[in-house]
Write a protein that holds these residues in place. Structure first.
Motif, short mmCIF file in Angstrom:
data_model
loop_
_atom_site.label_atom_id
_atom_site.label_comp_id
_atom_site.label_asym_id
_atom_site.label_seq_id
_atom_site.Cartn_x
_atom_site.Cartn_y
_atom_site.Cartn_z
N GLU A 1 41.03 -77.74 74.53
CA GLU A 1 40.62 -76.83 75.52
C GLU A 1 39.11 -76.87 75.99
N GLY A 2 38.19 -77.82 75.41
CA GLY A 2 36.81 -77.96 75.71
C GLY A 2 36.80 -78.59 77.17
N LEU A 3 35.52 -78.39 77.67
CA LEU A 3 35.27 -78.82 79.32
C LEU A 3 35.63 -80.22 79.54
N SER A 4 35.14 -80.78 78.74
CA SER A 4 35.21 -82.56 79.20
C SER A 4 36.63 -82.74 79.18
N LYS A 5 37.65 -82.30 78.29
CA LYS A 5 38.92 -82.34 78.37
C LYS A 5 39.65 -81.52 79.64
N THR A 6 39.18 -80.62 79.74
CA THR A 6 40.12 -79.83 80.83
C THR A 6 39.46 -80.57 82.20
N ALA A 7 37.99 -81.09 82.39
CA ALA A 7 37.79 -81.65 83.59
C ALA A 7 38.61 -82.82 83.80
N ILE A 8 38.84 -83.68 82.87
CA ILE A 8 39.60 -84.99 82.99
C ILE A 8 40.86 -84.60 83.44
N GLN A 9 41.60 -83.39 83.06
CA GLN A 9 42.75 -82.98 83.32
C GLN A 9 42.58 -82.58 84.90
N ALA A 10 41.53 -82.14 85.45
CA ALA A 10 41.46 -81.67 86.56
C ALA A 10 41.61 -83.05 87.61
N GLU B 1 37.79 -82.80 96.46
CA GLU B 1 37.42 -83.70 95.54
C GLU B 1 35.76 -83.40 95.32
N ASP B 2 35.01 -83.52 96.38
CA ASP B 2 33.74 -83.01 96.27
C ASP B 2 33.34 -81.78 95.31
N ALA B 3 34.32 -80.89 95.60
CA ALA B 3 34.17 -79.66 94.81
C ALA B 3 34.28 -79.92 93.21
N LEU B 4 35.17 -80.85 93.03
CA LEU B 4 35.36 -81.24 91.60
C LEU B 4 34.17 -81.92 90.93
N ARG B 5 33.59 -82.94 92.05
CA ARG B 5 32.58 -83.82 91.52
C ARG B 5 31.33 -82.76 91.34
N ARG B 6 31.19 -81.81 92.13
CA ARG B 6 29.92 -80.94 91.92
C ARG B 6 30.06 -80.35 90.50
N ILE B 7 31.18 -79.74 90.09
CA ILE B 7 31.17 -79.09 88.91
C ILE B 7 31.06 -80.21 87.67
N VAL B 8 31.85 -81.41 87.81
CA VAL B 8 31.41 -82.32 86.78
C VAL B 8 30.17 -82.98 86.56
N ALA B 9 29.46 -83.07 87.86
CA ALA B 9 28.05 -83.77 87.94
C ALA B 9 27.02 -82.67 87.20
N LYS B 10 27.50 -81.30 87.27
CA LYS B 10 26.75 -80.49 86.47
C LYS B 10 26.94 -80.58 85.07
N LEU B 11 28.18 -80.71 84.71
CA LEU B 11 28.65 -80.92 83.31
C LEU B 11 28.00 -82.05 82.58
N ASN B 12 27.93 -83.12 83.34
CA ASN B 12 27.59 -84.45 82.69
C ASN B 12 25.82 -84.37 82.61
N ARG B 13 25.19 -83.65 83.62
CA ARG B 13 23.79 -83.75 83.45
C ARG B 13 23.44 -82.64 82.50
N HIS B 14 24.17 -81.67 82.18
CA HIS B 14 23.86 -80.90 81.11
C HIS B 14 23.99 -81.46 79.82
N VAL C 1 26.68 -72.45 79.67
CA VAL C 1 27.06 -73.45 80.76
C VAL C 1 28.57 -73.75 81.05
N ASP C 2 29.27 -73.81 79.71
CA ASP C 2 30.57 -73.98 79.58
C ASP C 2 31.43 -72.86 80.43
N MET C 3 30.94 -71.90 80.00
CA MET C 3 31.76 -70.56 80.62
C MET C 3 31.78 -70.46 82.16
N GLU C 4 30.48 -70.88 82.48
CA GLU C 4 30.27 -70.70 84.02
C GLU C 4 31.00 -72.08 84.81
N LEU C 5 30.93 -73.06 84.16
CA LEU C 5 31.67 -74.17 84.72
C LEU C 5 33.14 -74.13 84.69
N GLY C 6 33.58 -73.62 83.35
CA GLY C 6 35.04 -73.31 82.98
C GLY C 6 35.85 -72.32 84.13
#
Lengths: 30, 499
Positions: free
Chosen positions: B397-406, B426-439, B476-481
């Motif tokens: 249920e963690g963010l890296s797996k829910t993001a790949i599901q997205a 797609e751009d919207a998803l990229r922005r979320i994942v970019a923040k995740l990766n950078r964090h 960060v995970d709560m916000e990005l989630g």
């Protein structure tokens, strides 16, 4: 007469591609 | 295979302890003579062993047989410590399980069957491995009883165009599994046979998405095979989308460009690491440059480049970790794919397990092997990373797996409803994942900075930093989630409108 064989397996999560798991060893460290 | 030979056989799913009741109910109602447990992943072995025990407790008198990568190597402790398990089928099991069914009630003859291990007079007896199946085309297509699922209107099916792999990556149980028995470690089905199965899946079950789970999709001996495959798909007019898994060295622009024309939309690439010394430890026989080029080429072709990073291995240095962070900065800071960072785990039968054993560094036991990283500074970074980001990187249920599901959902929408596709999603998803990766990168950089300059043994300061980073990661995970949840609602609306 029952079945000859019941084969039991896990489904691979299709969305994940390959999922990395910590395994018990890593989880025990927390 | 069993059905073709006149035996009655059924398949039951067991994704974890929640499915125990259903499997037991079937075992009691249908009274199978043999129950076969397929344990592919070492991490799920405990669940399967629990199931075997409960099947026995519930009164099933079937012979309980276990097989797969993990049991093939650890058959001895499994049989010694788990009385519910009667027999282990080692390595590829089709022929062995057939031979076993024919001789199930005559244990005295089991020693004549290749590929078996069982208890005999208080000790474990193993017969030589059965040779690998030489001609995969001779196997029947897999049974699909009720298996086809539909997701957002699209039927999907997993299939294999080949088995095994020629390479001997040190951490990989696939290489170990296919190199031990006699036979070619990698075998291909003919292109025609694979496309026959795809056609059948499309015609009978409406499958639109073909998920190739080949250990390695490409044939080392025949670089033209993917092109012949593409031609065959095209000549039969088969329209579908595909996922594949491969090595970085397979990613050749003209070949992938052609595969894209016939439906390739996602490639899982075994990148493993962005550090050259780690590639050597893993015996990948690849360079970081090849890894970089593979990801860049896939991005250029707009094929989802999915990869994970094994940031830690028994010989990891702080420099290796830094190299990996730069790899993420350069290739995934744009959010093109969520990056999971993890440690290399030790799988039974692998060369790295033998190396650690020889060095006296193998810890734990056959259920979960463990080790400490040679460099204590790197071991500290690993432990802190685990404590601060366990849920993000490992939890389902963690963010890296829910993001790949997205991303999976995005691909369905993008490629199956192209006429109604809105690129903004797609751009919207990229922005979320970019923040995740950078964090993720930022957190590990701060751990690195501490490990380089501060006292590794100052428990109070180590804990303080870890807790700070854990709390921050959680925020960060709560916000990005939450952002991901709203993104998904938007995607749901778009797909509903498109269908």
């Amino acid at each position: 007469m029952g079945l000859d064989a019941l084969l039991v397996g896990a489904e691979k999560p299709r969305e994940l591609g390959i999922a990395l798991f910590g395994g018990d060893a890593a989880a025990r460290r927390i | 295979m069993l059905r073709r030979e006149g035996y009655s056989a059924a398949i039951a799913k067991f994704n974890g302890p929640d499915d125990t009741g259903a499997v037991i109910a079937r075992a009691i109602a249908e009274k199978p003579r043999l129950i076969g447990l397929s344990v592919i992943f070492q991490f799920s072995a405990g669940d399967f062993l629990g199931l075997a025990r409960q099947l026995r407790d519930a009164g099933s008198d079937a012979k309980i047989v276990i097989g797969g990568h993990f049991p093939s190597f650890e058959y001895e402790p499994l049989l010694l410590h788990h009385p519910a398990i009667d027999i282990v089928v080692r390595f590829e099991g089709e022929q062995t399980i057939l031979d076993l069914l024919r001789a199930l009630d005559s244990p005295a003859t089991w020693s004549q069957i290749p590929g078996l291990a069982f208890r005999q007079d208080g000790s474990v007896h193993a017969t030589p491995p059965c040779p690998l199946v030489a001609d995969l085309d001779a196997l029947p297509f897999p049974v699909r009883d009720g298996e086809i699922k539909r997701h957002r209107g699209v039927g999907d099916a997993a299939l294999l165009g080949s088995r095994g792999c020629y390479h001997r990556c040190s951490f990989c149980s696939i290489g170990a599994f296919y190199h031990q028995p006699n036979g070619r470690p990698q075998r291909m089905r003919s292109v025609r046979n694979v496309v026959d199965e795809m056609e059948l899946l499309q015609r009978e079950y409406g499958v639109g998405l073909f998920i190739f789970n080949d250990d390695e999709f490409f044939d080392l001996a025949d670089p033209r095979r993917p092109l012949a495959f593409a031609d065959e798909l095209e000549s039969r007019g088969l329209k579908g989308k595909m996922f594949i898994k491969c090595r970085a060295s397979d990613v050749d622009e003209p070949v992938f460009s052609r595969l894209k024309e016939v439906g390739l939309i996602r490639a899982y690439v075994g990148i493993e690491t962005g550090a050259q010394p780690a590639l050597e430890v893993f015996n990948k026989r690849l360079t970081v440059e090849q890894n970089r080029r593979a990801v860049t080429t896939l991005k250029k072709l707009d094929i989802l480049a999915d990869f994970k990073l094994l940031l830690f291995n028994p010989y990891t240095t702080l420099m290796d970790i830094e190299d990996n962070l730069r790899f993420i900065d350069d290739l995934a800071a744009d959010g093109c794919v969520p990056i999971t960072v993890a440690r290399m785990e030790v799988y039974s039968g692998t060369p790295i397990m033998e190396r650690l054993r020889a060095e006296g560094r193998l810890r734990g036991d056959y259920v979960a092997w463990d080790y400490e990283i040679e460099d204590p500074a790197a071991e500290l970074v690993f432990r802190q990373m685990l404590a601060a980001m366990y849920r993000r990187n490992y939890d389902l249920e963690g963010l890296s797996k829910t993001a790949i599901q997205a991303y999976y959902d995005l691909l369905i929408y993008k490629h199956f409803y192209p006429k109604k596709y809105e690129p903004g999603i797609e751009d919207a998803l990229r922005r979320i994942v970019a923040k995740l990766n950078r964090h993720t990168v930022g957190v590990i950089r701060r751990l690195l900075a501490y490990a380089r300059t501060e006292d590794l043994c100052d428990v109070a300061r180590v804990n303080k930093l870890t807790i700070e980073l854990a709390l921050e990661t959680n925020r960060v995970d709560m916000e990005l989630g939450e952002r991901l949840r709203r993104w998904r609602l938007r995607l749901n609306r778009l797909v509903e409108n498109a269908r």
